[in-house]
Motif scaffolding. Structure first.
Motif, PDB file in Angstrom:
ATOM      1  N   ASN A 254      35.247  35.994  51.425  1.00 19.82           N
ATOM      2  CA  ASN A 254      35.315  36.453  50.032  1.00 19.82           C
ATOM      3  C   ASN A 254      34.005  36.085  49.330  1.00 19.82           C
ATOM      4  O   ASN A 254      33.106  35.502  49.950  1.00 19.82           O
ATOM      5  CB  ASN A 254      36.548  35.858  49.336  1.00 19.82           C
ATOM      6  CG  ASN A 254      36.601  34.339  49.493  1.00 19.82           C
ATOM      7  OD1 ASN A 254      35.549  33.691  49.558  1.00 19.82           O
ATOM      8  ND2 ASN A 254      37.793  33.768  49.579  1.00 19.82           N
ATOM      9  N   ALA A 255      33.930  36.417  48.044  1.00 24.65           N
ATOM     10  CA  ALA A 255      32.665  36.196  47.325  1.00 24.65           C
ATOM     11  C   ALA A 255      32.307  34.710  47.294  1.00 24.65           C
ATOM     12  O   ALA A 255      31.120  34.345  47.401  1.00 24.65           O
ATOM     13  CB  ALA A 255      32.780  36.757  45.908  1.00 24.65           C
ATOM     14  N   ARG A 275      42.442  44.282  54.394  1.00 23.77           N
ATOM     15  CA  ARG A 275      41.866  43.911  53.105  1.00 23.77           C
ATOM     16  C   ARG A 275      42.809  42.962  52.388  1.00 23.77           C
ATOM     17  O   ARG A 275      44.010  43.190  52.335  1.00 23.77           O
ATOM     18  CB  ARG A 275      41.618  45.182  52.272  1.00 23.77           C
ATOM     19  CG  ARG A 275      40.497  46.048  52.847  1.00 23.77           C
ATOM     20  CD  ARG A 275      40.563  47.462  52.318  1.00 23.77           C
ATOM     21  NE  ARG A 275      39.417  48.259  52.773  1.00 23.77           N
ATOM     22  CZ  ARG A 275      38.319  48.457  52.041  1.00 23.77           C
ATOM     23  NH1 ARG A 275      38.233  47.967  50.809  1.00 23.77           N
ATOM     24  NH2 ARG A 275      37.323  49.161  52.530  1.00 23.77           N
ATOM     25  N   THR A 280      37.892  40.394  51.575  1.00 21.82           N
ATOM     26  CA  THR A 280      38.303  40.964  50.286  1.00 21.82           C
ATOM     27  C   THR A 280      37.592  42.301  50.057  1.00 21.82           C
ATOM     28  O   THR A 280      36.533  42.561  50.630  1.00 21.82           O
ATOM     29  CB  THR A 280      37.970  39.999  49.127  1.00 21.82           C
ATOM     30  OG1 THR A 280      36.582  39.644  49.221  1.00 21.82           O
ATOM     31  CG2 THR A 280      38.825  38.735  49.191  1.00 21.82           C
ATOM     32  N   ASP A 281      38.188  43.129  49.201  1.00 20.54           N
ATOM     33  CA  ASP A 281      37.625  44.454  48.907  1.00 20.54           C
ATOM     34  C   ASP A 281      36.181  44.361  48.417  1.00 20.54           C
ATOM     35  O   ASP A 281      35.328  45.136  48.841  1.00 20.54           O
ATOM     36  CB  ASP A 281      38.451  45.136  47.797  1.00 20.54           C
ATOM     37  CG  ASP A 281      39.782  45.674  48.315  1.00 20.54           C
ATOM     38  OD1 ASP A 281      39.858  46.022  49.509  1.00 20.54           O
ATOM     39  OD2 ASP A 281      40.743  45.724  47.526  1.00 20.54           O
ATOM     40  N   ASP A 282      35.925  43.400  47.486  1.00 18.88           N
ATOM     41  CA  ASP A 282      34.578  43.353  46.900  1.00 18.88           C
ATOM     42  C   ASP A 282      33.525  43.057  47.967  1.00 18.88           C
ATOM     43  O   ASP A 282      32.395  43.545  47.884  1.00 18.88           O
ATOM     44  CB  ASP A 282      34.511  42.327  45.759  1.00 18.88           C
ATOM     45  CG  ASP A 282      34.970  40.947  46.196  1.00 18.88           C
ATOM     46  OD1 ASP A 282      35.817  40.864  47.125  1.00 18.88           O
ATOM     47  OD2 ASP A 282      34.488  39.930  45.652  1.00 18.88           O
ATOM     48  N   VAL A 283      33.892  42.310  48.990  1.00 16.93           N
ATOM     49  CA  VAL A 283      32.916  41.966  50.032  1.00 16.93           C
ATOM     50  C   VAL A 283      32.738  43.120  51.013  1.00 16.93           C
ATOM     51  O   VAL A 283      31.614  43.532  51.309  1.00 16.93           O
ATOM     52  CB  VAL A 283      33.312  40.655  50.751  1.00 16.93           C
ATOM     53  CG1 VAL A 283      32.424  40.410  51.965  1.00 16.93           C
ATOM     54  CG2 VAL A 283      33.213  39.476  49.784  1.00 16.93           C
ATOM     55  N   ASP A 285      33.355  46.207  50.561  1.00 14.66           N
ATOM     56  CA  ASP A 285      32.795  47.373  49.875  1.00 14.66           C
ATOM     57  C   ASP A 285      31.517  47.033  49.115  1.00 14.66           C
ATOM     58  O   ASP A 285      31.003  47.860  48.354  1.00 14.66           O
ATOM     59  CB  ASP A 285      33.829  47.961  48.898  1.00 14.66           C
ATOM     60  CG  ASP A 285      35.064  48.494  49.618  1.00 14.66           C
ATOM     61  OD1 ASP A 285      34.919  48.978  50.762  1.00 14.66           O
ATOM     62  OD2 ASP A 285      36.172  48.408  49.050  1.00 14.66           O
ATOM     63  N   GLY A 286      31.014  45.831  49.306  1.00 17.91           N
ATOM     64  CA  GLY A 286      29.835  45.375  48.551  1.00 17.91           C
ATOM     65  C   GLY A 286      28.540  46.002  49.061  1.00 17.91           C
ATOM     66  O   GLY A 286      28.527  46.663  50.102  1.00 17.91           O
ATOM     67  N   SER A 289      27.353  45.325  52.747  1.00 12.09           N
ATOM     68  CA  SER A 289      28.257  45.593  53.865  1.00 12.09           C
ATOM     69  C   SER A 289      27.658  46.671  54.773  1.00 12.09           C
ATOM     70  O   SER A 289      27.174  47.700  54.305  1.00 12.09           O
ATOM     71  CB  SER A 289      29.606  46.072  53.313  1.00 12.09           C
ATOM     72  OG  SER A 289      30.388  46.600  54.356  1.00 12.09           O
TER      73      SER A 289
END
Ligand code: CP
Ligand code: NVA
Length: 311
Positions: A254-255, A275, A280-283, A285-286, A289
């Motif tokens: 995660n972040a 997910r 996590t989504d933010d990572v 989809d960051g 990635s």
């Protein structure tokens, strides 16, 4: 008549030996050519059987499209549809299929079955994932990293956070082969197979790769140039779901964890991702990635693998 060359299998990434580096270059070239619309029929007249005991999105599709790109023909077979599902032996299946096809791609539950098929087949057998390794995945991953790092592995460090599983086994061996440093964090009870670790250490002595192991994700990720994770529950381990989710709870990418890596560190996942569990989504989809490149590179990697083994 020239002597017949022995057939070559790809059960472990180690089987590629000194061919790994040229294979990655070939895959990069095939990718560039495909983007220009250039396809070379190097598998013209060749048939490739694909036996999948488990589901697959990427491996199956990339092999099917890859064989087609190279002018060959692929046949997808579920064990349910083969006599294998009714008790015909792997040895007999291998001997029969070898009379029809030029290679067999096999996704198996057990690495022993993979080895049995390879033992009896007179054509190359390619491991499309088993409980021990996932060599084709790591070819795509190394291609992805090499694209980002201008072909250089040495001087970079990849971190692994999660299970000491099939993907990690092949990654460990692959990093050791190409001289890429790898720091891994796996929870107690989920470490790698010791035989794989000792092979990797031997290979690392030659390539100069630094391999380190811990149970602390932050320690593994600290200063890393890229962070790789995979599912906590692999196919076939569904009965262990709740025990695994507990054991891996502190191993989410995660972040907060990524903040320990180098700024701009790449994020890898072989997919499918769960997910909210291992990542996590933010990572995923960051902006750093590279998971979609990994997935695409399965195609170019498979083509280079087929050319290398069927050469
Ligand atoms: N990464 C991978 O092997 O995906 P599939 O299970 O979809 O083939
Ligand atoms: N470790 C995962 C990889 C899936 C591609 C599994 O074996 O299910």
């Amino acid at each position: 008549m020239p002597a017949k060359r022995p057939k070559r299998d790809l059960l472990s990434i180690v089987d590629l030996g000194d061919d790994l580096a040229p294979l990655l270059k070939r895959a990069a070239r095939l990718k560039a050519e495909r983007r220009r619309g250039v396809l070379r029929p190097s598998l013209k007249g060749k048939n490739v059987a694909m036996i999948f005991e488990k589901p697959s999105t990427r491996t199956r599709t990339s092999f099917e499209v890859g064989v087609h790109d190279l002018g060959g023909h692929s046949l997808y077979m579920s064990p349910k549809d083969l006599q294998l599902g009714r008790g015909e032996t792997i040895a007999d299946t291998a001997r029969v299929l070898s009379r029809y096809v030029d290679a067999i791609v096999y996704r198996a539950f057990r690495s022993q079955d993979e080895a049995e098929l390879a033992k009896w087949a007179s054509v190359p057998v390619i491991n499309a994932l088993d409980d021990r390794e996932h060599p084709c995945q790591i070819v795509a991953d190394l291609l992805t990293l090499s694209e980002r790092w201008k072909g250089r592995f040495s001087g970079h460090r990849l971190a692994w956070v999660g299970d000491g599983n099939n993907v990690h086994h092949s990654l460990l061996l692959g990093c050791a082969m190409v001289g890429l440093d790898l720091s891994s964090a796996t929870p107690e009870g989920y470490h790698d197979d010791p035989g794989i670790v000792s092979t990797a250490r031997e290979l690392a002595k030659k390539s100069g790769a630094a391999l380190s192991f811990s149970t602390d994700p932050r320690e593994a990720v600290r200063g890393a140039d890229a962070v790789y994770t995979d599912v906590w529950v692999s196919m076939g381990e569904e009965a262990e779901q709740s025990a695994r989710e507990k054991a891996f709870a502190g191993y989410q990418v995660n972040a907060a964890l990524m903040a320990h890596a180098r700024p701009g560190a790449l994020v890898l996942h072989d997919l499918p991702a769960h997910r909210g569990l291992e990542i996590t989504d933010d990572v995923i989809d960051g902006p750093t990635s590279v998971v979609w490149d990994q997935a695409e590179n399965r195609l170019h990697g498979q083509k280079a693998i087929l050319e290398t083994l069927l050469r």
